[in-house]
Write an enzyme that holds these catalytic residues in place. Structure first.
Site, short mmCIF file in Angstrom:
data_model
loop_
_atom_site.label_atom_id
_atom_site.label_comp_id
_atom_site.label_asym_id
_atom_site.label_seq_id
_atom_site.Cartn_x
_atom_site.Cartn_y
_atom_site.Cartn_z
N CYS A 398 -4.01 3.10 -4.65
CA CYS A 398 -4.83 4.23 -5.07
C CYS A 398 -4.11 5.54 -4.76
CB CYS A 398 -6.21 4.15 -4.42
SG CYS A 398 -7.47 5.18 -5.21
N HIS A 525 -7.66 -1.37 -6.34
CA HIS A 525 -7.71 -1.86 -4.95
C HIS A 525 -7.66 -3.38 -4.95
CE1 HIS A 525 -8.76 1.92 -2.76
NE2 HIS A 525 -9.18 2.26 -3.96
N GLU A 527 -7.11 -5.40 -2.67
CA GLU A 527 -7.60 -6.02 -1.43
C GLU A 527 -9.03 -6.55 -1.56
OE1 GLU A 527 -8.36 -1.51 -0.81
OE2 GLU A 527 -6.93 -2.83 -1.83
#
Length: 592
Positions: A398, A525, A527
């Site tokens: 990001c 993102h 994750e």
């Protein structure tokens, strides 16, 4: 529909979220379909506007919901895809009731906490509990509900009243209450003290809820006489009292509950013993053993703004952990406060500055996560420059990706004032700009949120290979700014390739540096979709590059030791997913 309610007593931070996730995993291992609801008693509509220092990370769901980090635990443990409605807050309930009142739905009645708020809570739970979250048709078998906060908190009273009514409404055999409480050990005498739990259960019972199972947090397993005492004064059978003692990591918690037959006690309370099968946690157990025996370290420098609270980067830590276990490496995270790398720190605190740079230079890989605000931005740019110039594996997420573009424009293209308009609105070289659809007046829910599709532009780039040679991938987003599309051609001509773009081709999603071992930046993102049995592709790439085995991973087209890469590739999800975790314990609670 069967319901399991998890509450907490005595103190916060006992690990209710991990306990709820572990219960869900065990019930799932017994062949049942499970969904989850997290109740947060705060007045915020969602977690989107809350500071990471205040509440840890904001977890983002596929539908764009900005929710409590515990929902991340649920998704990682249960391999589910939750929605914003799975996170219920006081703000959402009051807003829905007030909206109905304004429309005249209450036909002139006086709108009160009881029955209108409590009825709305029960209706919300019933509605959401019947929505499947595992990709299959039909309602789940069990809904695990976690009530945030501690029993006795004023703000949670409407929820406790609603849940008391709800337990009576659904009736015996359909509702099981698991109360997580603290049994402290006083260092002076070394004795396990039951009084805090006794008082907590007494208060719970006075509010109309009776625990069926006690999950007691302590530094060691409960002694038999302590269990007997708790059973006598809390009116819970001894076989329904389990110990959640300190463990090396939270992957042990489901195994801890299984070994004490907690799932059998829950199944008995819910009249599900006839439907459930023997709990199969073979893969989970094997993965936990691998995690426990890892010796060969891999050091990753985490260059961030909120390094004082690790929960601010919880999903990033989990994704790094999943990837490191897949590579059979012991993860060592070196926390580097971005502002400590800046020149001003060199003048004000030279020792701190030197220590930060020593950590950065000693790392096998560098990760710059997302963030908001201008504090530490220059330090992140310096860390990115170091990784680029010294061939150190790098992953920017990001803001980390945006700053990689800014650094490249400054150092390679010669635009000394290159910047993001987030930090310098009047810059003459705006590499990163505000997205046209964003709002400059309202903060909550106005970003580009949720799952969006990224199309690969270069088939043989590292990112595409890590995703299994996919043509596109769906990942979750949370941002207001984007790379300036008017500067793309100039940047790419200088060697920084935008290998992933959105469906319009004007929004940059993935950037890679040519002639570098691993230099990847992503606007999304990754994750948030990482799983222990199926680590995020790009995190696996970072760990593999930092460990010297990236080529082997790339040649296997994103498969390594039968570990499947996460993300939807070519529209099809691959592999079976298991779960998440890391933990440190201080004797008072699980900190996830």
């Amino acid at each position: 529909m069967k319901y399991v309610l998890v509450t907490g007593g005595v103190v916060s931070g006992l690990g209710k979220g991990v306990t709820a996730s572990s219960i869900g995993l065990l019930l799932q291992a017994c062949g049942l379909r499970v969904t989850s609801i997290k109740i947060d008693p705060y007045l915020n509509t969602d977690a989107g506007t809350m500071s990471p220092f205040e509440h840890g990370e904001v977890f983002v769901l596929d539908d764009g919901g900005e929710v409590d980090l515990d929902l991340g635990n649920y998704e990682r443990f249960l391999d589910s895809t939750l929605t914003r409605d799975n996170n219920l807050t006081t703000g959402k309930i009051y807003q829905s009731v007030i909206d109905k009142e304004r429309k005249g739905d209450y036909l002139g009645r006086t709108v009160q906490v009881v029955p209108h708020i409590t009825d709305a809570i029960q209706e919300w739970i019933e509605r959401v509990a019947n929505v499947p979250v595992d990709g299959k048709e039909g309602p789940p078998d069990v809904c695990v509900i976690e009530l945030g906060g501690t029993i006795g908190d004023i703000e949670s009273m409407p929820f406790i009243e609603a849940l008391g009514q709800f337990s009576y409404k659904v009736g015996p055999g359909n509702f099981c209450l698991v109360h997580v409480s603290l049994v402290p050990v006083l260092s002076v005498v070394g004795e396990q003290k039951t009084k805090p739990t006794q008082h907590s259960v007494r208060e719970l019972r006075s509010l109309g809820l009776t625990p069926n199972i006690l999950a007691c947090r302590s530094t060691k397993a409960l002694e038999d006489n302590v269990k007997t005492k708790l059973s006598q004064f809390c009116h819970v059978p001894e076989e329904n009292i389990v110990t959640l003692y300190d463990v090396p990591n939270i992957w042990h918690v489901p195994l801890l509950l299984r070994d004490q037959k907690a799932h059998e006690a829950i199944l008995k309370e819910l009249n599900l013993l006839g439907k459930a099968v023997e709990a199969d946690v073979t893969e989970w157990t094997a993965r936990t053993k691998i995690y426990d025996t890892l010796q060969d370290p891999v050091k990753i420098a985490m260059v961030g703004k909120y390094t004082g609270l690790t929960d601010s980067y919880l999903s990033v830590l989990k994704a790094l952990l999943h990837a490191s276990v897949a590579c059979h490496k012991k993860l060592v995270v070196e926390w580097v406060a971005a502002s400590d790398l800046e020149d001003i720190t060199a003048h004000e605190a030279p020792d701190v500055h030197k220590a930060a740079w020593d950590l950065l230079k000693g790392a096998d890989g560098i990760l710059v996560p997302g963030g908001f605000g201008d504090r530490g931005v220059q330090g992140k740019i310096l860390a990115t420059k170091y990784a680029r110039e010294n061939q150190v594996p790098f992953l920017g997420i990001c803001l980390g990706m945006q700053l990689a573009v800014v650094e490249f424009a400054r150092s390679i293209l010669g635009y000394k004032d290159a910047n993001s308009t987030e930090f310098e609105p009047e810059t003459s070289s705006p590499c990163v700009i505000f997205m046209p659809e964003g709002s400059t007046t309202h903060m909550g829910g106005t970003m580009r949120l949720g799952s969006r599709r990224t199309h690969f532009q270069v088939p043989d780039c590292k990112s595409a290979k890590l995703y299994g040679n996919a043509k596109f991938v769906d990942e979750r987003h949370r941002h207001r700014y984007e790379v300036n599309p008017d500067m793309i051609s100039e940047i790419e001509n200088a060697g920084l390739s935008f290998v992933g773009k959105d469906e319009t081709g004007r929004r940059m999603e993935i950037v890679e540096l040519q002639n570098h071992p691993y230099f990847v930046g992503v606007q999304f993102h990754p994750e948030f979709k990482s799983r222990p049995g199926k680590p995020s592709a790009l995190f696996l790439g970072l760990i593999a590059a930092a460990s010297g085995c990236l080529e082997a991973v790339l040649q296997a087209s994103g498969k390594m030791n039968k570990v499947f890469i996460n993300g939807v590739a070519n529209g099809t999800a691959t592999g079976k997913v298991y779960q998440n975790g890391n933990v440190y314990s201080n004797g008072n609670g699980l900190h996830h």
